[in-house]
Design a protein around this motif. Structure first.
Motif, PDB file in Angstrom:
ATOM      1  N   LYS A   1       0.865  -1.338   0.013  1.00 28.20           N
ATOM      2  CA  LYS A   1      -0.016  -0.054  -0.127  1.00 28.20           C
ATOM      3  C   LYS A   1       0.935   1.297   0.066  1.00 28.20           C
ATOM      4  O   LYS A   1       0.689   2.255  -0.754  1.00 28.20           O
ATOM      5  N   ALA A   2       1.895   1.313   0.726  1.00 27.43           N
ATOM      6  CA  ALA A   2       2.788   2.642   0.942  1.00 27.43           C
ATOM      7  C   ALA A   2       3.465   2.665  -0.587  1.00 27.43           C
ATOM      8  O   ALA A   2       3.582   4.012  -0.863  1.00 27.43           O
ATOM      9  N   GLU A   3       3.906   1.588  -1.218  1.00 30.27           N
ATOM     10  CA  GLU A   3       4.623   1.659  -2.365  1.00 30.27           C
ATOM     11  C   GLU A   3       3.775   2.229  -3.675  1.00 30.27           C
ATOM     12  O   GLU A   3       3.890   3.004  -4.487  1.00 30.27           O
ATOM     13  N   ARG A   4       2.261   1.646  -3.483  1.00 33.90           N
ATOM     14  CA  ARG A   4       1.175   2.181  -4.457  1.00 33.90           C
ATOM     15  C   ARG A   4       0.941   3.676  -4.148  1.00 33.90           C
ATOM     16  O   ARG A   4       0.901   4.220  -5.155  1.00 33.90           O
ATOM     17  N   ASP A   5       0.982   4.133  -2.890  1.00 34.39           N
ATOM     18  CA  ASP A   5       0.822   5.337  -2.691  1.00 34.39           C
ATOM     19  C   ASP A   5       2.029   6.395  -2.999  1.00 34.39           C
ATOM     20  O   ASP A   5       1.717   7.488  -3.629  1.00 34.39           O
ATOM     21  N   LEU A   6       3.119   5.772  -2.946  1.00 33.95           N
ATOM     22  CA  LEU A   6       4.280   6.567  -3.427  1.00 33.95           C
ATOM     23  C   LEU A   6       4.267   6.786  -4.968  1.00 33.95           C
ATOM     24  O   LEU A   6       4.383   7.974  -5.460  1.00 33.95           O
ATOM     25  N   GLU A   7       4.101   5.685  -5.699  1.00 35.68           N
ATOM     26  CA  GLU A   7       3.888   5.875  -6.937  1.00 35.68           C
ATOM     27  C   GLU A   7       2.798   6.822  -7.574  1.00 35.68           C
ATOM     28  O   GLU A   7       2.891   7.587  -8.302  1.00 35.68           O
ATOM     29  N   ILE A   8       1.543   6.951  -6.625  1.00 39.16           N
ATOM     30  CA  ILE A   8       0.486   7.846  -6.934  1.00 39.16           C
ATOM     31  C   ILE A   8       1.049   9.171  -6.676  1.00 39.16           C
ATOM     32  O   ILE A   8       0.867  10.160  -7.576  1.00 39.16           O
ATOM     33  N   LEU A   9       1.804   9.274  -5.859  1.00 37.08           N
ATOM     34  CA  LEU A   9       2.390  10.654  -5.226  1.00 37.08           C
ATOM     35  C   LEU A   9       3.142  11.024  -6.451  1.00 37.08           C
ATOM     36  O   LEU A   9       3.149  12.306  -7.078  1.00 37.08           O
ATOM     37  N   LYS A  10       4.254  10.338  -6.883  1.00 38.74           N
ATOM     38  CA  LYS A  10       5.296  10.573  -8.069  1.00 38.74           C
ATOM     39  C   LYS A  10       4.566  11.087  -9.301  1.00 38.74           C
ATOM     40  O   LYS A  10       4.794  12.043  -9.784  1.00 38.74           O
ATOM     41  N   ASN A  11       3.437  10.191  -9.530  1.00 35.90           N
ATOM     42  CA  ASN A  11       2.779  10.689 -10.920  1.00 35.90           C
ATOM     43  C   ASN A  11       2.089  11.990 -10.862  1.00 35.90           C
ATOM     44  O   ASN A  11       2.071  12.970 -11.701  1.00 35.90           O
ATOM     45  N   TYR A  12       1.409  12.270  -9.679  1.00 43.93           N
ATOM     46  CA  TYR A  12       0.724  13.775  -9.495  1.00 43.93           C
ATOM     47  C   TYR A  12       1.781  14.607  -9.363  1.00 43.93           C
ATOM     48  O   TYR A  12       1.383  15.706 -10.087  1.00 43.93           O
ATOM     49  N   GLN A  13       3.112  14.595  -8.767  1.00 41.70           N
ATOM     50  CA  GLN A  13       4.199  15.589  -8.971  1.00 41.70           C
ATOM     51  C   GLN A  13       4.751  15.726 -10.280  1.00 41.70           C
ATOM     52  O   GLN A  13       4.703  17.052 -10.517  1.00 41.70           O
ATOM     53  N   LYS A  14       4.638  14.975 -10.986  1.00 35.62           N
ATOM     54  CA  LYS A  14       5.152  14.963 -12.329  1.00 35.62           C
ATOM     55  C   LYS A  14       4.192  15.783 -13.215  1.00 35.62           C
ATOM     56  O   LYS A  14       4.230  16.695 -13.914  1.00 35.62           O
ATOM     57  N   LYS A  15       2.775  15.476 -12.915  1.00 35.44           N
ATOM     58  CA  LYS A  15       1.735  16.065 -13.764  1.00 35.44           C
ATOM     59  C   LYS A  15       1.636  17.678 -13.319  1.00 35.44           C
ATOM     60  O   LYS A  15       1.535  18.608 -14.133  1.00 35.44           O
ATOM     61  N   GLU A  16       1.960  17.758 -11.935  1.00 29.32           N
ATOM     62  CA  GLU A  16       1.968  19.182 -11.586  1.00 29.32           C
ATOM     63  C   GLU A  16       3.181  20.332 -12.038  1.00 29.32           C
ATOM     64  O   GLU A  16       2.815  21.152 -12.583  1.00 29.32           O
ATOM     65  N   ALA A  17       4.334  19.316 -12.133  1.00 32.16           N
ATOM     66  CA  ALA A  17       5.504  20.209 -12.718  1.00 32.16           C
ATOM     67  C   ALA A  17       5.188  20.194 -14.054  1.00 32.16           C
ATOM     68  O   ALA A  17       5.731  21.604 -14.537  1.00 32.16           O
ATOM     69  N   LYS A  18       4.662  19.696 -14.928  1.00 26.88           N
ATOM     70  CA  LYS A  18       4.573  19.785 -16.262  1.00 26.88           C
ATOM     71  C   LYS A  18       3.496  20.955 -16.507  1.00 26.88           C
ATOM     72  O   LYS A  18       3.580  21.895 -17.359  1.00 26.88           O
ATOM     73  N   SER A  19       2.336  21.316 -15.680  1.00 28.90           N
ATOM     74  CA  SER A  19       1.479  22.079 -15.691  1.00 28.90           C
ATOM     75  C   SER A  19       2.111  23.617 -15.268  1.00 28.90           C
ATOM     76  O   SER A  19       1.949  24.472 -15.992  1.00 28.90           O
ATOM     77  N   ILE A  20       2.877  23.274 -14.449  1.00 27.16           N
ATOM     78  CA  ILE A  20       3.544  24.615 -14.114  1.00 27.16           C
ATOM     79  C   ILE A  20       4.648  25.209 -14.914  1.00 27.16           C
ATOM     80  O   ILE A  20       4.868  26.387 -15.301  1.00 27.16           O
TER      81      ILE A  20
END
Length: 50
Positions: free
Chosen positions: A7-26
């Motif tokens: 679960k922790a690994e899955r949450d970490l992957e979700i967080l990484k993907n979110y940060q990548k999308k956020e960085a692209k939009s900025i």
């Protein structure tokens, strides 16, 4: 224990993907602002000639 690790690994992957999308939009926002500023500068420069 293993279930918590998965679960922790899955949450970490979700967080990484979110940060990548956020960085692209900025990045897109800054590029757009830069191009808009350059366009305004060019138009003002050309208006000075006419």
């Amino acid at each position: 224990m293993e279930e918590e690790d998965k679960k922790a690994e899955r949450d970490l992957e979700i967080l990484k993907n979110y940060q990548k999308k956020e960085a692209k939009s900025i990045k897109k926002i800054f590029i757009t602002l830069f191009l808009l500023g350059a366009l305004i500068y060019i138009v003002k420069f050309l208006m000075g000639f006419f």
